[in-house]
Design a protein around this motif. Structure first.
Motif, mmCIF file in Angstrom:
data_model
loop_
_atom_site.group_PDB
_atom_site.id
_atom_site.type_symbol
_atom_site.label_atom_id
_atom_site.label_comp_id
_atom_site.label_asym_id
_atom_site.label_seq_id
_atom_site.Cartn_x
_atom_site.Cartn_y
_atom_site.Cartn_z
ATOM 1 N N GLU A 141 23.602 8.757 -9.024
ATOM 2 C CA GLU A 141 22.290 9.322 -9.311
ATOM 3 C C GLU A 141 21.945 9.118 -10.781
ATOM 4 O O GLU A 141 20.827 8.721 -11.124
ATOM 5 N N MET A 142 22.902 9.383 -11.650
ATOM 6 C CA MET A 142 22.654 9.184 -13.078
ATOM 7 C C MET A 142 22.561 7.705 -13.423
ATOM 8 O O MET A 142 21.751 7.305 -14.270
ATOM 9 N N LEU A 143 23.381 6.888 -12.788
ATOM 10 C CA LEU A 143 23.383 5.454 -13.056
ATOM 11 C C LEU A 143 21.993 4.853 -12.841
ATOM 12 O O LEU A 143 21.594 3.924 -13.551
ATOM 13 N N ALA A 144 21.260 5.375 -11.873
ATOM 14 C CA ALA A 144 19.937 4.834 -11.545
ATOM 15 C C ALA A 144 18.898 5.111 -12.625
ATOM 16 O O ALA A 144 17.814 4.533 -12.605
ATOM 17 N N ILE A 145 19.225 5.993 -13.582
ATOM 18 C CA ILE A 145 18.285 6.343 -14.650
ATOM 19 C C ILE A 145 18.583 5.463 -15.857
ATOM 20 O O ILE A 145 19.509 5.721 -16.623
#
Length: 279
Positions: A141-145
């Motif tokens: 989820e964080m990687l996608a930001i």
């Protein structure tokens, strides 16, 4: 070190973040001795010989972008070694995440236009990230930001869950980012991206972490291969090797340089109970 010319760093342009202390300093020193043109990026001036020094605070995203853009002057860059990092108790867990993962990722991605196709990037994570798979859903989820300000805001929204102690999570995020980004970089530009995972190593970083890594904690830590803490130089060499063209088939790798600790825990040969009863 002429007998090590085959590592492929002679005459190459190299950027090292965190090159003023600890493992990064040893990486910069060794690469210089191997004949590389070493450009150091750090918040403090370096003590080792270098081709240039650029001061940068990885928590300052505008400064990170500016320094990365300025390095276009020395392009094409052959190799990048992101070695900068800090423990959570210096300025807190959120700041630790901001520097160790968000700032590091921003620096590398901002520098990519100046990195030659077929180049190499190798960074320092930690064996603290050995549980990365258990937190993969949140990490993805964080990687996608990709925007750093949005990533930091995401962390701020629920720090207890998303950041935890800051150090462990930031190092897990580096591992996930390396393994994911390596595929894109390899397919598009044949750039390799790898990481190492050291155990406690004798550096100023460990000295600053004495309230967490006490003498009793270190005394209880198993060091199967050396019987003691590794030195910064002993960690620098595997990082340099994995980024070398000699390891041309290696990318997206997380290499444990922790004297067998993680593999021992995974297989039950080492009990992690001394760390406070946790697995």
């Amino acid at each position: 070190m002429s007998n090590l010319d085959g590592l492929g760093y002679g005459g190459k342009t190299v950027v090292v973040t965190g090159g003023s202390s600890g493992m990064g300093e040893q990486v910069a020193r060794i690469l210089g001795e191997l004949g590389a043109h070493v450009h150091i990026v750090d918040i403090q001036p370096p003590r080792v010989p270098n081709a240039s020094f650029r001061q940068c605070d990885l928590s300052d995203f505008a400064q990170v972008r500016s320094v990365a853009a300025g390095l276009a002057e020395v392009a094409p860059i052959d190799f990048v070694f992101p070695c900068a990092g800090l423990p959570p108790h210096i300025k807190g867990a959120l700041y630790c995440m901001r520097v160790n993962y968000i700032g590091t990722r921003l620096f590398v991605e901002s520098l990519l236009p100046s990195v030659r196709d077929g180049g190499g990037i190798a960074l320092i994570s930690s064996d603290a990230a050995m549980g990365w798979q258990g937190n993969l859903a949140q990490s993805m989820e964080m990687l996608a930001i990709s925007d750093p300000d949005q990533a930091y805001a995401w962390c701020e929204a629920d720090p207890d869950k998303r950041v935890r102690d800051g150090y462990t999570t930031s190092k897990e995020m580096l591992v996930v980012w390396v393994q994911n980004k390596a595929v894109e970089l390899g397919n598009s530009r044949r750039i390799r991206l790898n990481a190492i995972g050291p155990c406690p190593t004798k550096t100023a970083f460990v000295d600053m972490s004495a309230e967490i890594m006490t003498d009793e904690f270190i005394a209880a830590w198993p060091f199967p291969s050396l019987g003691r803490m590794a030195t910064a130089e002993e960690q620098a060499w595997p990082l340099i090797l994995i980024n070398s063209p000699l390891c041309g088939a290696v990318t997206g790798s997380f290499l444990y340089t922790d004297q067998g600790f993680a593999s021992g825990v995974f297989t039950g040969a080492i009990s992690p109970s001394f760390m406070g009863g946790g697995a």
